[in-house]
Motif scaffolding. Sequence first.
Motif, PDB file in Angstrom:
ATOM      1  N   VAL A 121       0.835  -1.199   0.000  1.00 45.80           N
ATOM      2  CA  VAL A 121       0.000   0.000   0.000  1.00 45.80           C
ATOM      3  C   VAL A 121       0.873   1.254   0.000  1.00 45.80           C
ATOM      4  CG1 VAL A 121      -1.626   1.356   1.392  1.00 45.80           C
ATOM      5  CG2 VAL A 121      -2.019  -1.091   1.023  1.00 45.80           C
ATOM      6  N   ARG A 131       2.135   2.064  -3.435  1.00 40.66           N
ATOM      7  CA  ARG A 131       1.098   2.605  -4.326  1.00 40.66           C
ATOM      8  C   ARG A 131       0.720   4.027  -3.941  1.00 40.66           C
ATOM      9  NH1 ARG A 131       1.093  -2.683  -4.625  1.00 40.66           N
ATOM     10  NH2 ARG A 131       0.096  -3.809  -6.356  1.00 40.66           N
ATOM     11  N   GLN A 132       0.667   4.326  -2.639  1.00 41.78           N
ATOM     12  CA  GLN A 132       0.376   5.694  -2.221  1.00 41.78           C
ATOM     13  C   GLN A 132       1.470   6.651  -2.686  1.00 41.78           C
ATOM     14  OE1 GLN A 132      -0.671   6.268   1.902  1.00 41.78           O
ATOM     15  NE2 GLN A 132      -1.954   4.445   1.978  1.00 41.78           N
ATOM     16  N   ILE A 169      -6.734   1.630   5.401  1.00 47.26           N
ATOM     17  CA  ILE A 169      -6.514   0.821   4.200  1.00 47.26           C
ATOM     18  C   ILE A 169      -7.797   0.095   3.812  1.00 47.26           C
ATOM     19  CG2 ILE A 169      -5.297  -1.207   3.302  1.00 47.26           C
ATOM     20  CD1 ILE A 169      -2.878  -0.345   5.017  1.00 47.26           C
ATOM     21  N   LEU A 182     -10.225   0.646   0.429  1.00 42.85           N
ATOM     22  CA  LEU A 182     -10.388  -0.465  -0.504  1.00 42.85           C
ATOM     23  C   LEU A 182     -11.798  -1.052  -0.484  1.00 42.85           C
ATOM     24  CD1 LEU A 182      -6.982  -2.288   0.086  1.00 42.85           C
ATOM     25  CD2 LEU A 182      -7.662  -1.027  -1.966  1.00 42.85           C
ATOM     26  N   LEU A 195      -6.837  -4.919  -3.500  1.00 43.94           N
ATOM     27  CA  LEU A 195      -5.708  -4.150  -4.013  1.00 43.94           C
ATOM     28  C   LEU A 195      -5.241  -4.705  -5.347  1.00 43.94           C
ATOM     29  CD1 LEU A 195      -3.774  -1.794  -3.234  1.00 43.94           C
ATOM     30  CD2 LEU A 195      -2.250  -3.539  -2.275  1.00 43.94           C
ATOM     31  N   TRP A 233      -4.849   0.841  -5.858  1.00 41.53           N
ATOM     32  CA  TRP A 233      -5.114   1.778  -4.782  1.00 41.53           C
ATOM     33  C   TRP A 233      -5.977   2.909  -5.330  1.00 41.53           C
ATOM     34  CZ3 TRP A 233      -5.217   1.537   0.163  1.00 41.53           C
ATOM     35  CH2 TRP A 233      -5.282   2.701   0.938  1.00 41.53           C
TER      36      TRP A 233
END
Length: 204
Positions: A148, A151-152, A168, A172, A196, A201
């Motif tokens: 995560v 991706r952020q 999270i 999602l 995910l 994301w």
Amino acid sequence: MHALARWWMRRRHGAGEWGGLFAPAPDGEWVSLDLETTGLDPARDHILSLAAVPVRDGRVGLSERFERRVHTARAFGIESIRHHRITPDEASTGEQVTDVVREFLHWLGPRRLLGYHLGFDLDMLRPHVRALAGFELPNPTTDLADEVAARQRAQRPDAPVDLDLVHIATRLGVPMIGRHTALGDATTVGLCWVALRARGWPAD
């Protein structure tokens, strides 16, 4: 684990009780793992419960779950009880940790491990795995928090990263299931991983 180290360990241990850990990892399958413990210090604290669920084909296999309560005679305080909702009396009725870890390793086999801040769980398991098998778990690992975070940062490099599990799951579209129980958190992490991989994301 480095490929060369895994090869050497397979050569050394592949014909024994733990040979199943060194088979090729199945494609597209993970095992979402979570522990509840008496505290957050792997050197002092003890495992109270262990749960794991398979994740494959876009599904979390609850019917195939591994779930055990672990015996400990170690005292732990009210804050610990509030966190995981396991009382000392309940902990005293669990199975011996060696038996639980042995059964778990045979159930796990060579599958990839998935978790949320998985390093802590592996640190808690490490001495028990070493005592049984003589080596550390060779399984490939995936950490939901790391995935995560990547991706952020890719979407917004200058923005702060929020890795709270509730955040999270909410982003999602995954419900929080049995928060701070081993099975609940393992299931939630598995569902987050499915979401995910399927959708990525979500953009702000």
